[in-house]
Write an enzyme that holds these catalytic residues in place. Structure first.
Site, PDB file in Angstrom:
ATOM      1  N   VAL A  64       0.814  -1.225   0.000  1.00 15.99           N
ATOM      2  CA  VAL A  64       0.000   0.000   0.000  1.00 15.99           C
ATOM      3  C   VAL A  64       0.846   1.273   0.000  1.00 15.99           C
ATOM      4  CG1 VAL A  64      -1.997  -1.106   1.104  1.00 15.99           C
ATOM      5  CG2 VAL A  64      -0.283   0.062   2.529  1.00 15.99           C
ATOM      6  N   SER A 142      -5.165   4.084  16.102  1.00 10.76           N
ATOM      7  CA  SER A 142      -4.657   3.439  17.317  1.00 10.76           C
ATOM      8  C   SER A 142      -4.826   4.379  18.505  1.00 10.76           C
ATOM      9  CB  SER A 142      -3.175   3.117  17.150  1.00 10.76           C
ATOM     10  OG  SER A 142      -2.609   2.720  18.388  1.00 10.76           O
ATOM     11  N   TYR A 155       5.123   5.607  14.974  1.00  6.98           N
ATOM     12  CA  TYR A 155       3.819   4.947  14.873  1.00  6.98           C
ATOM     13  C   TYR A 155       2.698   5.883  15.329  1.00  6.98           C
ATOM     14  CZ  TYR A 155       0.319   1.257  15.750  1.00  6.98           C
ATOM     15  OH  TYR A 155      -0.822   0.478  15.755  1.00  6.98           O
ATOM     16  N   LYS A 159      -0.509   7.408  13.221  1.00  5.94           N
ATOM     17  CA  LYS A 159      -1.906   7.153  13.596  1.00  5.94           C
ATOM     18  C   LYS A 159      -2.637   8.455  13.912  1.00  5.94           C
ATOM     19  CE  LYS A 159      -1.774   2.654  13.141  1.00  5.94           C
ATOM     20  NZ  LYS A 159      -2.586   1.968  12.119  1.00  5.94           N
TER      21      LYS A 159
HETATM   22  P1  NAI Z   1      -0.434  -7.633  11.969  1.00  5.40           P
HETATM   23  O1  NAI Z   1       1.015  -7.314  11.965  1.00  5.40           O
HETATM   24  O2  NAI Z   1      -0.910  -8.898  12.578  1.00  5.40           O
HETATM   25  O3  NAI Z   1      -1.026  -7.563  10.483  1.00  5.40           O
HETATM   26  C1  NAI Z   1      -0.700  -6.491   9.633  1.00  5.40           C
HETATM   27  C2  NAI Z   1      -1.235  -6.744   8.247  1.00  5.40           C
HETATM   28  O4  NAI Z   1      -0.875  -5.620   7.426  1.00  5.40           O
HETATM   29  C3  NAI Z   1      -0.663  -7.979   7.565  1.00  5.40           C
HETATM   30  O5  NAI Z   1      -1.693  -8.572   6.791  1.00  5.40           O
HETATM   31  C4  NAI Z   1       0.401  -7.402   6.627  1.00  5.40           C
HETATM   32  O6  NAI Z   1       0.621  -8.203   5.470  1.00  5.40           O
HETATM   33  C5  NAI Z   1      -0.250  -6.093   6.240  1.00  5.40           C
HETATM   34  N1  NAI Z   1       0.704  -5.100   5.765  1.00  5.40           N
HETATM   35  C6  NAI Z   1       1.758  -4.567   6.442  1.00  5.40           C
HETATM   36  N2  NAI Z   1       2.395  -3.690   5.657  1.00  5.40           N
HETATM   37  C7  NAI Z   1       1.740  -3.664   4.469  1.00  5.40           C
HETATM   38  C8  NAI Z   1       1.907  -2.949   3.247  1.00  5.40           C
HETATM   39  N3  NAI Z   1       2.919  -2.074   3.074  1.00  5.40           N
HETATM   40  N4  NAI Z   1       1.034  -3.178   2.239  1.00  5.40           N
HETATM   41  C9  NAI Z   1       0.018  -4.049   2.385  1.00  5.40           C
HETATM   42  N5  NAI Z   1      -0.199  -4.755   3.511  1.00  5.40           N
HETATM   43  C10 NAI Z   1       0.655  -4.554   4.535  1.00  5.40           C
HETATM   44  O7  NAI Z   1      -1.123  -6.359  12.666  1.00  5.40           O
HETATM   45  P2  NAI Z   1      -2.495  -6.196  13.467  1.00  5.40           P
HETATM   46  O8  NAI Z   1      -2.187  -6.217  14.907  1.00  5.40           O
HETATM   47  O9  NAI Z   1      -3.550  -7.062  12.912  1.00  5.40           O
HETATM   48  O10 NAI Z   1      -2.806  -4.662  13.118  1.00  5.40           O
HETATM   49  C11 NAI Z   1      -3.690  -4.249  12.090  1.00  5.40           C
HETATM   50  C12 NAI Z   1      -3.873  -2.742  12.184  1.00  5.40           C
HETATM   51  O11 NAI Z   1      -4.375  -2.405  13.475  1.00  5.40           O
HETATM   52  C13 NAI Z   1      -2.575  -1.956  12.009  1.00  5.40           C
HETATM   53  O12 NAI Z   1      -2.831  -0.777  11.288  1.00  5.40           O
HETATM   54  C14 NAI Z   1      -2.189  -1.629  13.434  1.00  5.40           C
HETATM   55  O13 NAI Z   1      -1.398  -0.468  13.492  1.00  5.40           O
HETATM   56  C15 NAI Z   1      -3.556  -1.420  14.055  1.00  5.40           C
HETATM   57  N6  NAI Z   1      -3.560  -1.551  15.493  1.00  5.40           N
HETATM   58  C16 NAI Z   1      -3.201  -2.729  16.109  1.00  5.40           C
HETATM   59  C17 NAI Z   1      -3.198  -2.826  17.482  1.00  5.40           C
HETATM   60  C18 NAI Z   1      -2.832  -4.074  18.197  1.00  5.40           C
HETATM   61  O14 NAI Z   1      -2.774  -4.027  19.449  1.00  5.40           O
HETATM   62  N7  NAI Z   1      -2.610  -5.188  17.538  1.00  5.40           N
HETATM   63  C19 NAI Z   1      -3.573  -1.662  18.307  1.00  5.40           C
HETATM   64  C20 NAI Z   1      -3.923  -0.492  17.581  1.00  5.40           C
HETATM   65  C21 NAI Z   1      -3.925  -0.457  16.221  1.00  5.40           C
END
Ligand code: NAI
Length: 242
Positions: A64, A142, A155, A159
Site C-alpha cells: 500500500v 490506534s 507509529y 496514527k
Molecule cells: P499484523 O502485523 O498482525 O497484520 C498487519 C497486516 O498488514 C498484515 O496482513 C500485513 O501483510 C499487512 N501489511 C503490512 N504492511 C503492508 C503494506 N505495506 N502493504 C500491504 N499490507 C501490509 O497487525 P495487526 O495487529 O492485525 O494490526 C492491524 C492494524 O491495526 C494496524 O494498522 C495496526 O497499526 C492497528 N492496530 C493494532 C493494534 C494491536 O494491538 N494489535 C492496536 C492499535 C492499532
C-alpha cells in the site's frame, strides 16, 4: 446487512484485518483481501469467507506504500468485482525505538505504510465512490495516535495523522454521500503485540485485559452500516485512552 456491497480490506492476511474481512463477509459483503505478503494466509481467510458465508472473496497482493501499485490494484479489484463500496485501511507496521536513536528509515517506513498507504487507497477508490454516490472508508488508527506512546513516536505520528486524514476526508466527501471514520484500538492480541502482555500494561487498561481482533472487527462492521456516522473516532481499547 452488507449484501451486494464490495469491501476492500488491506492487511487482510492475519490479525485484525483477517477478522474484519470475516465480519464483513458474515454480513454479506464480497471481500477483496489486500496484503503485501502472506498470500497463503490470505487465501485461507478468503476460503473461510466463501465457505462460511457464501460471498465472493479474492486475494490481491499489493504494497500500500506504493502509489502506482495501489492504483493498479484498485483497477484489478474493479475488474474482478465491478466496484468498491467499503474501504478498510488496516495495513500497518511498527518500527519501535527511542526518538534519539530512531533511524530516519524507521520513521518514514512507518509513515509510508500507515498514513501514505491509506492516502493512496482513499485517493484511488474515491473515483469509484463518487461514481456510486456512496462510499464508506474505515481507517484503523490506534490509541497511540490519541495518547502518544514512549518508543513509538513514528507509529503514534502516523496514527494521529490518520485521524486528521479521517476527519478531513469526512468533511470533504460528506456532501457526496461518502463517509469516513476511524477505529482506534488499544492493545489487541495479534502478531503485532505478541509477547507484550504483562502486568503493568494490563494495569493501565481500565477493563484489565487485552482485546481480540473480533472486538475491532465488530466496530468496523458497525461503522460500515452506520449511515449517519462520519468523522468519528471509535475507541476499542478497554478504556485505555479515556
Ligand atoms: P499484523 O502485523 O498482525 O497484520 C498487519 C497486516 O498488514 C498484515 O496482513 C500485513 O501483510 C499487512 N501489511 C503490512 N504492511 C503492508 C503494506 N505495506 N502493504 C500491504 N499490507 C501490509 O497487525 P495487526 O495487529 O492485525 O494490526 C492491524 C492494524 O491495526 C494496524 O494498522 C495496526 O497499526 C492497528 N492496530 C493494532 C493494534 C494491536 O494491538 N494489535 C492496536 C492499535 C492499532
Amino acid at each position: 446487512m452488507l449484501k451486494g456491497k464490495v469491501a476492500l480490506v488491506t492487511g487482510a492476511s492475519r490479525g485484525i484485518g483477517a477478522a474484519i474481512a470475516l465480519e464483513l463477509a458474515a454480513r454479506g459483503a464480497d471481500i477483496a483481501a489486500v496484503c503485501r505478503s502472506g498470500r497463503e494466509a490470505a487465501e485461507g481467510v478468503c476460503a473461510q469467507c466463501r465457505e462460511r458465508y457464501g460471498v465472493r472473496a479474492e486475494v490481491f497482493l499489493c504494497d500500500v506504500a506504493d502509489g502506482e501499485a495501489v492504483k493498479e490494484t484498485v483497477a484489478r479489484v474493479r475488474a474482478a468485482f465491478g466496484t468498491v463500496h467499503i474501504l478498510v485501511n488496516n495495513a500497518g507496521i511498527t518500527r519501535d525505538g527511542l526518538i534519539a536513536r530512531m533511524k530516519e528509515a524507521d520513521f518514514t517506513d512507518v509513515l509510508n505504510t500507515n498514513l501514505l498507504g491509506a492516502f493512496h487507497m482513499i485517493r484511488h477508490c474515491s473515483g469509484l465512490f463518487l461514481r456510486n454516490r456512496e462510499g464508506c472508508i474505515i481507517n484503523i488508527a490506534s490509541a497511540a495516535g490519541l495518547m502518544g506512546n514512549a518508543g513509538q513516536s513514528n507509529y503514534a505520528a502516523s496514527k494521529a495523522g490518520l485521524i486528521g486524514l479521517t476527519k478531513s476526508v469526512a468533511r470533504e466527501l460528506a456532501p457526496r454521500g461518502i463517509r469516513c471514520n476511524a477505529v482506534a484500538p488499544g492493545f489487541i492480541r495479534t502478531d503485532m503485540t505478541r509477547d507484550q502482555e504483562n502486568a503493568p500494561l494490563l494495569a493501565g487498561i481500565p477493563l484489565g485485559s487485552m482485546g481480540e481482533p473480533e472486538d475491532v472487527a465488530r466496530a468496523a462492521a458497525y461503522l460500515a452500516e452506520a449511515d449517519y456516522v462520519t468523522g468519528a473516532v471509535l475507541r476499542v481499547d478497554g478504556g485505555l485512552a479515556m
